[in-house]
Design a protein around this motif. Structure first.
Motif, PDB file in Angstrom:
ATOM      1  N   ILE A 137       0.835  -1.195   0.000  1.00  0.00           N
ATOM      2  CA  ILE A 137       0.000   0.000   0.000  1.00  0.00           C
ATOM      3  C   ILE A 137       0.868   1.243   0.000  1.00  0.00           C
ATOM      4  N   SER A 138       0.672   2.046  -0.981  1.00  0.00           N
ATOM      5  CA  SER A 138       1.246   3.378  -1.051  1.00  0.00           C
ATOM      6  C   SER A 138       0.203   4.238  -1.754  1.00  0.00           C
ATOM      7  N   LEU A 139       0.264   5.502  -1.601  1.00  0.00           N
ATOM      8  CA  LEU A 139      -0.749   6.390  -2.160  1.00  0.00           C
ATOM      9  C   LEU A 139      -0.225   7.118  -3.382  1.00  0.00           C
ATOM     10  N   HIS A 140      -1.119   7.350  -4.354  1.00  0.00           N
ATOM     11  CA  HIS A 140      -0.716   8.107  -5.530  1.00  0.00           C
ATOM     12  C   HIS A 140      -1.397   9.473  -5.489  1.00  0.00           C
ATOM     13  N   ASN A 141      -0.597  10.463  -5.422  1.00  0.00           N
ATOM     14  CA  ASN A 141      -1.066  11.835  -5.462  1.00  0.00           C
ATOM     15  C   ASN A 141      -0.168  12.535  -6.480  1.00  0.00           C
ATOM     16  N   PRO A 142      -0.726  12.970  -7.618  1.00  0.00           N
ATOM     17  CA  PRO A 142       0.112  13.558  -8.675  1.00  0.00           C
ATOM     18  C   PRO A 142       1.024  14.679  -8.179  1.00  0.00           C
ATOM     19  N   SER A 143       0.565  15.456  -7.208  1.00  0.00           N
ATOM     20  CA  SER A 143       1.394  16.564  -6.741  1.00  0.00           C
ATOM     21  C   SER A 143       2.509  16.089  -5.816  1.00  0.00           C
ATOM     22  N   HIS A 144       2.412  14.857  -5.296  1.00  0.00           N
ATOM     23  CA  HIS A 144       3.440  14.335  -4.402  1.00  0.00           C
ATOM     24  C   HIS A 144       4.156  13.108  -4.973  1.00  0.00           C
ATOM     25  N   SER A 145       3.806  12.702  -6.185  1.00  0.00           N
ATOM     26  CA  SER A 145       4.439  11.564  -6.866  1.00  0.00           C
ATOM     27  C   SER A 145       4.414  10.283  -6.031  1.00  0.00           C
ATOM     28  N   LEU A 146       3.304  10.008  -5.399  1.00  0.00           N
ATOM     29  CA  LEU A 146       3.131   8.769  -4.643  1.00  0.00           C
ATOM     30  C   LEU A 146       2.253   7.819  -5.438  1.00  0.00           C
ATOM     31  N   LEU A 147       2.374   6.522  -5.196  1.00  0.00           N
ATOM     32  CA  LEU A 147       1.660   5.508  -5.959  1.00  0.00           C
ATOM     33  C   LEU A 147       0.826   4.640  -5.041  1.00  0.00           C
ATOM     34  N   LEU A 148      -0.423   4.331  -5.434  1.00  0.00           N
ATOM     35  CA  LEU A 148      -1.284   3.416  -4.697  1.00  0.00           C
ATOM     36  C   LEU A 148      -1.342   2.105  -5.460  1.00  0.00           C
ATOM     37  N   SER A 149      -0.947   1.019  -4.812  1.00  0.00           N
ATOM     38  CA  SER A 149      -1.017  -0.285  -5.471  1.00  0.00           C
ATOM     39  C   SER A 149      -1.413  -1.341  -4.457  1.00  0.00           C
ATOM     40  N   PHE A 150      -2.150  -2.333  -4.917  1.00  0.00           N
ATOM     41  CA  PHE A 150      -2.563  -3.447  -4.081  1.00  0.00           C
ATOM     42  C   PHE A 150      -1.997  -4.722  -4.681  1.00  0.00           C
ATOM     43  N   LYS A 151      -1.334  -5.518  -3.873  1.00  0.00           N
ATOM     44  CA  LYS A 151      -0.828  -6.815  -4.294  1.00  0.00           C
ATOM     45  C   LYS A 151      -1.350  -7.851  -3.312  1.00  0.00           C
ATOM     46  N   ASP A 152      -0.982  -9.106  -3.483  1.00  0.00           N
ATOM     47  CA  ASP A 152      -1.548 -10.193  -2.719  1.00  0.00           C
ATOM     48  C   ASP A 152      -0.986 -10.270  -1.294  1.00  0.00           C
ATOM     49  N   ARG A 153      -1.891 -10.494  -0.272  1.00  0.00           N
ATOM     50  CA  ARG A 153      -1.422 -10.455   1.116  1.00  0.00           C
ATOM     51  C   ARG A 153      -2.291 -11.224   2.097  1.00  0.00           C
ATOM     52  N   ALA A 154      -1.651 -11.767   3.145  1.00  0.00           N
ATOM     53  CA  ALA A 154      -2.309 -12.320   4.328  1.00  0.00           C
ATOM     54  C   ALA A 154      -2.267 -11.246   5.405  1.00  0.00           C
ATOM     55  N   TYR A 155      -3.245 -11.201   6.286  1.00  0.00           N
ATOM     56  CA  TYR A 155      -3.291 -10.183   7.324  1.00  0.00           C
ATOM     57  C   TYR A 155      -2.371 -10.507   8.498  1.00  0.00           C
ATOM     58  N   GLU A 156      -2.288 -11.764   8.876  1.00  0.00           N
ATOM     59  CA  GLU A 156      -1.463 -12.184  10.011  1.00  0.00           C
ATOM     60  C   GLU A 156      -0.040 -12.464   9.546  1.00  0.00           C
ATOM     61  N   GLN A 157       0.936 -11.997  10.301  1.00  0.00           N
ATOM     62  CA  GLN A 157       2.337 -12.201   9.921  1.00  0.00           C
ATOM     63  C   GLN A 157       2.678 -13.686   9.820  1.00  0.00           C
ATOM     64  N   SER A 158       2.103 -14.504  10.705  1.00  0.00           N
ATOM     65  CA  SER A 158       2.387 -15.946  10.678  1.00  0.00           C
ATOM     66  C   SER A 158       1.830 -16.631   9.438  1.00  0.00           C
ATOM     67  N   GLN A 159       0.949 -15.968   8.712  1.00  0.00           N
ATOM     68  CA  GLN A 159       0.325 -16.545   7.520  1.00  0.00           C
ATOM     69  C   GLN A 159       0.908 -15.996   6.228  1.00  0.00           C
ATOM     70  N   GLN A 160       1.903 -15.137   6.311  1.00  0.00           N
ATOM     71  CA  GLN A 160       2.436 -14.490   5.121  1.00  0.00           C
ATOM     72  C   GLN A 160       3.146 -15.450   4.167  1.00  0.00           C
ATOM     73  N   TYR A 161       3.524 -16.626   4.645  1.00  0.00           N
ATOM     74  CA  TYR A 161       4.149 -17.607   3.744  1.00  0.00           C
ATOM     75  C   TYR A 161       3.191 -18.047   2.641  1.00  0.00           C
ATOM     76  N   LYS A 162       1.892 -17.831   2.827  1.00  0.00           N
ATOM     77  CA  LYS A 162       0.888 -18.220   1.830  1.00  0.00           C
ATOM     78  C   LYS A 162       0.763 -17.200   0.693  1.00  0.00           C
ATOM     79  N   GLU A 163       1.260 -15.988   0.897  1.00  0.00           N
ATOM     80  CA  GLU A 163       1.078 -14.924  -0.088  1.00  0.00           C
ATOM     81  C   GLU A 163       1.645 -15.321  -1.449  1.00  0.00           C
ATOM     82  N   GLY A 164       0.830 -15.168  -2.466  1.00  0.00           N
ATOM     83  CA  GLY A 164       1.238 -15.516  -3.827  1.00  0.00           C
ATOM     84  C   GLY A 164       1.122 -16.997  -4.139  1.00  0.00           C
TER      85      GLY A 164
END
Length: 129
Positions: A89-116
């Protein structure tokens, strides 16, 4: 819409769609058999072929909340399981050159091995080789 090309896998054990036998994964890409799906036992795979990914959505599962995409057979459109997705997660605001993108994710850190990774439900698979 043009022709849909399918990949054919080689190896000692190949899993395919139970409806049309399209190749999906090999035994070598399987990570675990200790999963459950909506139709019973399910397998976790590092990679699969010949699937179409649906839109991401949040689901409450036995291991917590996850963002997943349903996966469909490229030939017959049967739902075969899902892919665990991650969020960068990052934000895209043309005046601040930020980018918003969503990629694949688990919410719990212990479950992150499942991502992708992919879940294929055993009852929706056949051994094609």
């Amino acid at each position: 819409m043009g022709m849909k090309y399918r990949r054919y896998l080689a190896g000692e054990r190949i899993y395919g769609c139970s409806k049309c036998k399209t190749h999906l994964a090999t035994i070598h890409s399987m990570i675990s058999r200790a999963f459950n799906g909506q139709h019973g036992r399910a397998y976790l795979f590092d990679g699969v072929v010949n699937v179409i990914e649906g839109e991401p959505n949040d689901r409450q599962m036995t291991t917590g909340n996850h963002t997943v995409r349903d996966i469909y057979c490229v030939k017959c459109a049967t739902v075969l399981g899902w892919k665990y997705v991650r969020h960068d997660i990052s934000l895209h605001n043309p005046s601040h050159s930020l980018l918003l993108s969503f990629k694949d994710r688990a919410y719990e850190q212990s479950q992150q091995y499942k991502e992708g990774k992919y879940i294929l439900e055993r009852n929706l698979l056949v051994d094609v080789q």
